[in-house]
Design a protein around this motif. Sequence first.
Motif, PDB file in Angstrom:
ATOM      1  N   ASN A  17      61.871  49.414  44.199  1.00  0.00           N
ATOM      2  CA  ASN A  17      61.941  50.331  43.061  1.00  0.00           C
ATOM      3  C   ASN A  17      60.517  50.674  42.659  1.00  0.00           C
ATOM      4  O   ASN A  17      59.640  49.804  42.627  1.00  0.00           O
ATOM      5  N   TRP A  18      60.270  51.956  42.377  1.00  0.00           N
ATOM      6  CA  TRP A  18      58.935  52.346  41.959  1.00  0.00           C
ATOM      7  C   TRP A  18      58.971  53.010  40.582  1.00  0.00           C
ATOM      8  O   TRP A  18      59.959  53.627  40.189  1.00  0.00           O
ATOM      9  N   ARG A  19      57.881  52.868  39.887  1.00  0.00           N
ATOM     10  CA  ARG A  19      57.649  53.583  38.631  1.00  0.00           C
ATOM     11  C   ARG A  19      56.160  53.880  38.572  1.00  0.00           C
ATOM     12  O   ARG A  19      55.348  52.956  38.500  1.00  0.00           O
ATOM     13  N   GLY A  30      65.225  59.484  43.259  1.00  0.00           N
ATOM     14  CA  GLY A  30      64.534  59.266  41.998  1.00  0.00           C
ATOM     15  C   GLY A  30      64.325  60.575  41.278  1.00  0.00           C
ATOM     16  O   GLY A  30      65.052  61.549  41.492  1.00  0.00           O
ATOM     17  N   LYS A  57      59.948  57.842  38.997  1.00  0.00           N
ATOM     18  CA  LYS A  57      60.611  56.556  39.183  1.00  0.00           C
ATOM     19  C   LYS A  57      61.749  56.740  40.180  1.00  0.00           C
ATOM     20  O   LYS A  57      62.260  57.852  40.355  1.00  0.00           O
TER      21      LYS A  57
END
Length: 408
Positions: A301-303, A256, A266
């Motif tokens: 998935n991260w944000r 990311g 992200k």
Amino acid sequence: VLDVASAAPRLEDSRVEVRGLALKAKGDAGGVQLGKAALDGIFVDMAAREVRTGVLTLADASVTSGVDAAGRATLVAALAAPSTSAPAKPAGNATTGVAPAWKIASGGAAVSDVRLLLSGKKDAPIRVSTLKVGPVNVDTAKTAVTVGPVDLSLNLDVVREKDGAIDLAKLFAPQESASGKPAPKSSSPAWSVAVEQFSLSGSGVSLTDQTLSKPSRLEVDQISFLTKNLSTDLAKAIPLTLSCRVEETGTVKASGDIVPSTMVTKGTVDLARIPLSAASAYVADAAAVDIPAGRLGGRLNWRMGEKGKDQLSGSVRVDGLRVTEGRSKAEILGFKTLDVSQLALQLAPLTLSIREVELVEPRAGFVIDAQGRTTLDRIAPPAKKPAKAQPKKADKSEVLKSLEVASF
């Protein structure tokens, strides 16, 4: 060598080597022992104000420090103490106040076998196997520093103490100033620093959690980390990649980016065969149960960092879960697989939606023993002495506002 035209001395192709050096701070603050350090290819041109060197090599060093009542390293405090000697006169033109400009070019550094030792402890909590630094260039006229690739291999022993504090974080925590006021800002021009890339390789972390009734130990090794194009421009996004092994069988792979100035980040993380037995000690504080088997996998998935947009999404899978009673080891709960597909967790407000949940071959056990005690009675946590009443504080923690599961 003396340059006749400028009457300025030059140093050419020189070498400096130090062996068996020992330095000690005042009192019991600590000290440094150095096995060997060498620097060759030294060129100094006083007329051109230029310095060039080869690679600095350093091997077999140990740093020893005491620890004060607050858990801080006494050696750091001793080194940060103000000097009692008279301040040196600044170099440069007395009229303009401008320091002479120099250019420095170094071949980099190669460091091996460095240990941090703490008084009263047998094992070194920080052990640097190798540190390799690429070419370093400094231009004082442009107030600029450029650094080539940096690669570090180390092992850490980290302890989460009973009060929740991390011992290594306390060790290097800055001391508060006597006045309590922040240091005044410098009027000197800001330096720009650029690092081609930074990587971790062959590293490991051992984490001991003492906040639990039965302290647990988690081993993470084969850590590899890479980031590129680091600089003092904190508004620029930095790419990140990470991989590691958890408790010998599990793997984590993530990639990311992050913007340092805003901490907006992200990316994607892949999990495989993470042993759920690592959570047994945490579950045991709430119930007398054990998790002897079970593996976690999936892709998320991260944000994070953007107000109102913090989110985790993706799918997770648990294989071969078994939950047993702590004493009898009789199985309470288990299943072959649990798949949670297309989940979306919004952190503010806290909401969770799941597209599909699939549970394969679930099983459960419930036993009433000869004394009439049920499984629930036996796994219930022991009664604790009532704590003294404390004034209630406003609870600012988020509660789940909505949960949506499309199919099960």
